[in-house]
Every structure is written in structure tokens, then in C-alpha cells.
Design an enzyme around this catalytic site. Structure first.
Site, mmCIF file in Angstrom:
data_model
loop_
_atom_site.group_PDB
_atom_site.id
_atom_site.type_symbol
_atom_site.label_atom_id
_atom_site.label_comp_id
_atom_site.label_asym_id
_atom_site.label_seq_id
_atom_site.Cartn_x
_atom_site.Cartn_y
_atom_site.Cartn_z
ATOM 1 N N ASP A 94 29.586 71.036 35.352
ATOM 2 C CA ASP A 94 30.764 70.249 35.740
ATOM 3 C C ASP A 94 30.577 68.741 35.604
ATOM 4 O O ASP A 94 30.841 67.962 36.519
ATOM 5 C CB ASP A 94 31.159 70.577 37.197
ATOM 6 C CG ASP A 94 31.620 72.016 37.363
ATOM 7 O OD1 ASP A 94 31.383 72.819 36.445
ATOM 8 O OD2 ASP A 94 32.213 72.336 38.406
ATOM 9 N N HIS A 137 25.989 64.355 43.613
ATOM 10 C CA HIS A 137 25.555 65.661 43.073
ATOM 11 C C HIS A 137 24.362 65.523 42.132
ATOM 12 O O HIS A 137 23.753 66.518 41.745
ATOM 13 C CB HIS A 137 26.708 66.331 42.315
ATOM 14 C CG HIS A 137 27.896 66.633 43.178
ATOM 15 N ND1 HIS A 137 27.793 67.424 44.304
ATOM 16 C CD2 HIS A 137 29.198 66.247 43.097
ATOM 17 C CE1 HIS A 137 28.995 67.508 44.875
ATOM 18 N NE2 HIS A 137 29.860 66.802 44.172
ATOM 19 N N ASP A 174 32.500 62.992 51.689
ATOM 20 C CA ASP A 174 33.133 63.624 50.525
ATOM 21 C C ASP A 174 33.304 65.122 50.820
ATOM 22 O O ASP A 174 32.548 65.686 51.612
ATOM 23 C CB ASP A 174 32.212 63.432 49.311
ATOM 24 C CG ASP A 174 32.812 63.930 48.005
ATOM 25 O OD1 ASP A 174 33.270 63.076 47.219
ATOM 26 O OD2 ASP A 174 32.806 65.153 47.767
ATOM 27 N N HIS A 176 32.815 67.611 48.904
ATOM 28 C CA HIS A 176 31.800 68.464 48.284
ATOM 29 C C HIS A 176 30.448 68.212 48.934
ATOM 30 O O HIS A 176 30.173 67.106 49.394
ATOM 31 C CB HIS A 176 31.693 68.184 46.785
ATOM 32 C CG HIS A 176 32.970 68.406 46.037
ATOM 33 N ND1 HIS A 176 33.867 67.383 45.795
ATOM 34 C CD2 HIS A 176 33.511 69.526 45.500
ATOM 35 C CE1 HIS A 176 34.910 67.865 45.127
ATOM 36 N NE2 HIS A 176 34.722 69.165 44.938
ATOM 37 N N ASP A 267 38.072 62.883 48.600
ATOM 38 C CA ASP A 267 38.658 64.187 48.282
ATOM 39 C C ASP A 267 38.736 65.039 49.550
ATOM 40 O O ASP A 267 39.275 66.135 49.547
ATOM 41 C CB ASP A 267 37.857 64.900 47.179
ATOM 42 C CG ASP A 267 36.364 64.718 47.310
ATOM 43 O OD1 ASP A 267 35.891 64.308 48.391
ATOM 44 O OD2 ASP A 267 35.646 64.996 46.318
ATOM 45 N N TYR A 307 40.634 62.416 44.318
ATOM 46 C CA TYR A 307 41.325 62.675 43.057
ATOM 47 C C TYR A 307 42.834 62.601 43.132
ATOM 48 O O TYR A 307 43.521 62.720 42.124
ATOM 49 C CB TYR A 307 40.837 64.022 42.481
ATOM 50 C CG TYR A 307 39.338 64.007 42.398
ATOM 51 C CD1 TYR A 307 38.691 63.251 41.418
ATOM 52 C CD2 TYR A 307 38.540 64.631 43.363
ATOM 53 C CE1 TYR A 307 37.309 63.151 41.371
ATOM 54 C CE2 TYR A 307 37.153 64.542 43.329
ATOM 55 C CZ TYR A 307 36.539 63.794 42.328
ATOM 56 O OH TYR A 307 35.188 63.685 42.285
HETATM 57 C C1 X5A Z 1 31.881 63.450 43.239
HETATM 58 C C2 X5A Z 1 32.711 64.681 43.274
HETATM 59 C C3 X5A Z 1 33.152 66.875 42.397
HETATM 60 C C4 X5A Z 1 32.764 67.806 41.309
HETATM 61 C C5 X5A Z 1 33.604 69.055 41.319
HETATM 62 C C6 X5A Z 1 33.226 69.997 40.205
HETATM 63 N N1 X5A Z 1 32.400 65.666 42.404
HETATM 64 N N2 X5A Z 1 33.915 71.226 40.250
HETATM 65 O O1 X5A Z 1 33.653 64.767 44.039
HETATM 66 ZN ZN ZN Z 2 33.740 65.330 46.009
#
Ligand code: X5A
Ligand code: ZN
Length: 657
Positions: A94, A137, A174, A176, A267, A307
Site C-alpha cells: 500500500d 507505517h 491517526d 491506523h 483520518d 483523507y
Molecule cells: C498514513 C496513513 C494509511 C495507509 C492505508 C493503506 N496511511 N490501506 O494514514
Molecule cells: Zn492513517
């Protein structure tokens, strides 16, 4: 005194984008930065910040976290065509590449390090870096999830190395999991890594078992990795705040960081297509504010995800405004967290209570089954975003009004000194209590208080301070003034630190919430709106006060949502100055900062400190004292008593089906 908020941004970081059809990466667009920066301009925030230039990170800095091979590989993307970029990207998960992404990744990291430098050398108090690509990530030898270099992880390593820091807190809000950051610090007790993330029992990306609450760090780092999995979408402000009150803040205060880094992804806010959560942009002002009393205010936010362009840009503005010290907006509808959130909170507390005294209450058991949650809707929540007036953001005026009785202290010129001669006569409000009427001192007191409150309610100042001859009388005077003269004020929170019995019979109509912290056990009636907290004063009980603040006072206060907060402090009660400053700072998150501090029989140094906290100056951390079992028990007793009425006090799933 350190002041100023850094804003670090460079248009160059908008100059890379996805060049082929790759749906999982299509949301990571240059407009994330440009739209956010425009919104900051529209709201007049850019000119209020200190602009710090970006720079390219050096190879040495990149190598603090990444392998030489990885760095060399990333370099080669500068000369690739689209087919080659696509092939190169396929070895990672990703993430996409572009001829200019290496350059931008160096700027993103360089911007982050510039921010750390500016804060650590006290050129600014705090700040935010708006960067692309994001970082959390990214791993030792792998790009991942739109991230190339791990900006925040390298910032922590850099701060340890350059400024010899021993304790750094990373708050990753965040949506994630920053698994990359987790991997870097798993066995490192000098970096406390906190992340909440959409998890859905491992069904959400990156689908890792190690993102669950059971991963707490290893070796010496055990207890210094904190994962809060969200197993449902649609989490709201209440869920986020609950995690702050019942997990993050107690740990953070016990950890006592020298620097706070925020992996600031938005997000996790409402309308985001990835997160599908429901926290409003204003919530991020509060999350920011609640962290600003740590580490003497040294706090750096670095952009990660986010996003939905509208939601993202408004969240960023709220974060910046909180950094600048603007009053934080009211949060409406704070209620109980949902059962799924409670289950996560319970589990995190259970696995971490052996590591953190502040989480120890009554024994917590693990909740293994997935609760049935009828409150949360599985579908995307569509709550409207409440935004502040779009293009007008005035500089806050004088922030603090001060009325003193015969005290001779030098007031900073950022204060508005109440000139007693100009106080309007008592016809403005008639004081009905006969016990006070006619007494010269009382009249003086009334005039002073009246004057300070008028200035607060007319928004001439944000908050105020008055030295008073008698606290209980002063509280009565404030209440009386609010009922007679300020009908927009319908809920008043009074936090009374003193041992006298509060004489006024409390009508439980919700107009007044009285929280009293005393060192004597008081006999008075307890109710939903009268919360006595007995903190035995053996040795130094500052930690007990902190504990009460997070597990009881702040949650109830946020749910009550007062229009005015009053603190009443008797200096004889021997309250610790540092803890008082913390209290004064944190309570400014309520009532849009409308806080009135009443001090009885003050020492000059108390007044000076309180004024600094009211002005929003950085405050010192609470370092001394231990958390005594007795204090935990007293607070826990009240928490248990009140949790049905004040649902945000819950730390466990109570429903049994
Ligand atoms: C920085 C961040 C998200 C990646 C999602 C991939 N990354 N499916 O929000
Ligand atoms: Zn994220």
C-alpha cells in the site's frame, strides 16, 4: 517564558502524486496539504504562527532508523519511469512512488526535525509540521502505507541523541496503527508509544495480531507500548475522550515525558473514508489541549493521514488554535463510551495495570468476548461538522483579569488589572444573602467578583483571578451573580479545595456541580451534583490529586459541560503549587476557557503561578510524591458510586447479557 507556535510547511511537498491506477493509494493526494494550508490562511492562523523553513534531512538522520540498503533503494526511484516505479512499489504494501517522492520524503523528515529543534531550543513553545509523505507505517527496511521514512520515529531518536532526552511520549491518534513506530521502540522504555486504531478484530488494515492491546512492549520496554484497538467504526468524541482520561493521560503523567510528539493523522475524524469514525474536528482541539500541560508544553504535531479534505483541514486548524492558546470550543453531547470502546478500555487497563500505578484501581479482569453493541451503527455516520466562523479568527484579547485585595504583586501586562474605583456600584446586582449584606468587606468582595465576572461574560477577558477573604462567601456571591445577572450561564462547575463544609443546601437541579477535595472526611450529603473527594494528606499527596483529576474530575466536568468553571482554593489546605497549576491549565478546556480562580489568603507566589497558568504559559510537571493506595480507593469509591449517572466514568463493560 517560551512562547509561539511553529508552522512548518513547504509547497514542494505537494509535488508528487500517484501516476497509475492503484485504488488503495488514490486517497493520498497533494491537495491534502494545499487545502489544509489554505484553510489555515483563511482562518488567519498562518500569520499568527512562526514560520520555520523546511530542510532536507541528511543521510545520517535517515540512517538513525533505516538501513543503508533501503535508503539506496529509495534513491533509485528518482530516475524511474512509471512502469519501473510501479514495479518498485510492488515489493511493499500500500505505497506508491514518484520521481520526486524521495526529495519530498527528505523534506518531510527535515521539516519534522526542524520542528523538534525549534521546540527543544525554545525558539517556540510548540508547533506543527504539515508534511507528505507521512511516516508512521515505515519500517527499518520497508516503505508501507503511503510512508517512506518514519518521520516521528526518527524525530524521537534524534531528540534522544541531540538533546539527551530520557523520556519521549509519542501519541499516535491517526486511525491506523503505526506498526512501524511500534517496531522501532518495542524494547525501549525511553519512548512511550501510544496508538489507537481501527482494528475490527484484525479485519482492518494492516491486519496484524501485534496491533492488539496485548502487545505491551518487551524486555525493558514492557509497558511502554500501548495499543487501543477500535473494534467498531463510528467511534465518537466520548469514546476518544474516555481513552484519554482512563488510559493515556494517567500513563503520560506517570511517565512524565520531556517531549511529546504527536503522530497527527486526522483520518480518525468524522467523514474520513478510511477511518469511518465520528469524532468532530473540535475534539482534536481538546486532545491537543489535554496534552499541552505535559513536558512543560514542549509538543510537536506531525501530520500523518487524513483523507477527507474538509475534515482534515478543519482538524488541523483546531489543533493549531489549541497550540496558540485560543479557547477550546465546547464539546456537546459527551456521554458514556459505547460498549465496544469500553471493552477495549477495560482490556488495555487490565494488561497495563501491572506497569502503571495510575491504572491500578480495583482488580480489572480481561473481557475476552466481543460485546454485542447495539449503540454503534455499523454504517457510516453522517454527523454534520460544526465549523467555526470560516474566515474570522480574532486574536484573543487580554486573557486574564485580576482583582486583588491589597496584594502587592507585579502583574504581567498581558493581564487586565481591575481598577476598583471604576467598579460599577452595587445596583448592578443585589446580593440577597442577609448574612453578608452591609458588611464592608463583603461589599468590596462582591464588587471585585462582579467586575471580574462581567469582564469574563462580556468576553473582554477569557478568565480571571480574585483574592478573597472568605471562599464560601465568594462562591455564594458568584452563584448569586450568575442567577441574577447572567442568565446565559446555566451550569456552573465549582471545584473547591478546602476542608470547610459547604453550607448551602444543594438543590440537585443541575445548575451547580460542586466537587470538593478535602483532607478531612466530610459528612455532607453526596449526590449526582455534589462530589466530595477525601484525599488523606499523609506525606505529599500530589499524585492522589492527579489521579482524581483524570479518573473523576475531568470526565464528569466534560460530561456536565459547564458555562463557567470556578476553582476555590484555600492556601492553608497546603495544596501543592505544581498540581494547582496543572488543575488550572486542564480545567481551561471547559466552558470555552471561562475560568474564575478564587484564592483565599494567598501567598504571593501562589498568585503569580496561578496567573501564569491562566495566561496559558507553560507549566512545570508534577514530579514528586507517590500514588498512595488510600487515595486510589477514595477516588475509586466515588467513581463507582457515580458511574451510572456520569457514564463517562465507566472503565468496564457493565452490561451482562
Ligand atoms: C498514513 C496513513 C494509511 C495507509 C492505508 C493503506 N496511511 N490501506 O494514514
Ligand atoms: Zn492513517
Amino acid at each position: 517564558m517560551v512562547s509561539g507556535t511553529a508552522l512548518i510547511y513547504d509547497e514542494e511537498m505537494t509535488r508528487y502524486r500517484l501516476l497509475w491506477d492503484y485504488p488503495v493509494c488514490s486517497i493520498e493526494v497533494p491537495e491534502r496539504l494545499s487545502v489544509s494550508y489554505s484553510e489555515l490562511q483563511i482562518q488567519g492562523l498562518v500569520e499568527r504562527c512562526i514560520s520555520v523553513p523546511v530542510r532536507e534531512a541528511t543521510e545520517e538522520e535517515i540512517l538513525l532508523a533505516h538501513s543503508q540498503d533501503f535508503l539506496e533503494a529509495i534513491k533509485t526511484t528518482q530516475n524511474m519511469d512509471v512502469e519501473q516505479l510501479k514495479a518498485f512499489a510492488s515489493q511493499f504494501q500500500d505505497v506508491y512512488f514518484h520521481q520526486n517522492i524521495y526529495h519530498c520524503a527528505k523534506l518531510a523528515l527535515g521539516a519534522t526535525l526542524q520542528l523538534v529543534d525549534a521546540v527543544m531550543t525554545k525558539k517556540v513553545r510548540n508547533g506543527i509540521a504539515l508534511v507528505r509523505p507521512p511516516g508512521h507505517h515505515s519500517q527499518h527496511s520497508a516503505a508501507n502505507g503511503f510512508c517512506i521514512f518514519n518521520n516521528v520515529a526518527i524525530a524521537a531518536l534524534y531528540a534522544k541523541k541531540m538533546f539527551d532526552l530520557k523520556r519521549i511520549l509519542i501519541v499516535d491518534w491517526d486511525i491506523h496503527h503505526g506498526q512501524g513506530t511500534q517496531y522501532f521502540f518495542e524494547d525501549d522504555p525511553s519512548v512511550l508509544y501510544f496508538s489507537w486504531h481501527r482494528y475490527e478484530n484484525q479485519e482492518f488494515w494492516p491486519n496484524l495480531p501485534e496491533s492488539d492491546y496485548s502487545t505491551v512492549g518487551k524486555g525493558k520496554g514492557a509497558g511502554f507500548n500501548v495499543n487501543v484497538p477500535w473494534n467498531k467504526i463510528g467511534m465518537q468524541n466520548s469514546d476518544y475522550l474516555s481513552v484519554f482520561f482512563h488510559i493515556l493521560l494517567p500513563m503520560a503523567y506517570e511517565f512524565n515525558p520531556e517531549l511529546v510528539l504527536i503522530s497527527a493523522g486526522f483520518d480518525s475524524a468524522i467523514n474520513d473514508p478510511e477511518g469511518k469514525m465520528c469524532a468532530t474536528p473540535a475534539c482534536f482541539a481538546h486532545l491537543t489541549h489535554l496534552l499541552m500541560s505535559l513536558a512543560e508544553g514542549k509538543i510537536c504535531a506531525v501530520l500523518e493521514g487524513g483523507y477527507d479534505l474538509h475534515s482534515l483541514s478543519h482538524c488541523i486548524c483546531h489543533t493549531v488554535k489549541a497550540f496558540l492558546g485560543d479557547p477550546v470550543p465546547h464539546l456537546l453531547n459527551i456521554s458514556s463510551p459505547c460498549d465496544s470502546a469500553l471493552e477495549s478500555i477495560q482490556n488495555v487497563r487490565a494488561v497495563h495495570q501491572q506497569h502503571w500505578a495510575f491504572l491500578r484501581s480495583l482488580p480489572i479482569s480481561m473481557k475476552h468476548q466481543n460485546v454485542n453493541d447495539d449503540k454503534k451503527l455499523e454504517q457510516f455516520c453522517n454527523e454534520e461538522i460544526h465549523t467555526s466562523s470560516p474566515n474570522y479568527c480574532p486574536l484573543p484579547p487580554k486573557r486574564t483579569a485580576v482583582a486583588l485585595l491589597g496584594e502587592k504583586i507585579e502583574l504581567p501586562d498581558r493581564c487586565l488589572k481591575i481598577n476598583l474605583d471604576s467598579v460599577p456600584s452595587d445596583e448592578i446586582w443585589s446580593f440577597k444573602d442577609s448574612t453578608v449584606e452591609g458588611q464592608k468587606d463583603s461589599l468590596h468582595l462582591q464588587k471585585n467578583l462582579c467586575s471580574v465576572m462581567m469582564k469574563i461574560f462580556q468576553k473582554e477577558v477569557q478568565n480571571g483571578l480574585a483574592a478573597v477573604p472568605c471562599l464560601l462567601e465568594a462562591i455564594k456571591a458568584v452563584l448569586s451573580f450568575c442567577t441574577t445577572c447572567a442568565n446565559s450561564v446555566s451550569r456552573i462547575l465549582v471545584l473547591y479545595l478546602g476542608d470547610k463544609d459547604y453550607p448551602v443546601s444543594l438543590e440537585d437541579d443541575g445548575n451547580l456541580l460542586l466537587i470538593q477535595m478535602s483532607t478531612k472526611k466530610l459528612k455532607g450529603r453526596e449526590s449526582k451534583y455534589h462530589i466530595p473527594i477525601f484525599l488523606p494528606k499523609e506525606g505529599n499527596n500530589v499524585k492522589g490529586v492527579l489521579h482524581a483529576l483524570f479518573s473523576l474530575i475531568l470526565p464528569v466536568a466534560y460530561m456536565y459541560n459547564p458555562d463557567l468553571v470556578v476553582t476555590a482554593l484555600s492556601c492553608q489546605s497546603g495544596v501543592d503549587k505544581k498540581i494547582l497549576n496543572q488543575l488550572t491549565s486542564l480545567l481551561q478546556g471547559l466552558a470555552e476557557g471561562q475560568l474564575l480562580c478564587l484564592i483565599h489568603d494567598p501567598e504571593v507566589s501562589f498568585l503569580e503561578d496561578t496567573i501564569c497558568s491562566l495566561l496559558g504559559d507553560p507549566i512545570l510537571p508534577v514530579t514528586d510524591g507517590v500514588l498512595q493506595g488510600e487515595a486510589i480507593q477514595e477516588v475509586e469509591q466515588q467513581r463507582q458510586r457515580l458511574q451510572e449517572q456520569w457514564g463517562i466514568l465507566k472503565t468496564q463493560v457493565t452490561r451482562t447479557e
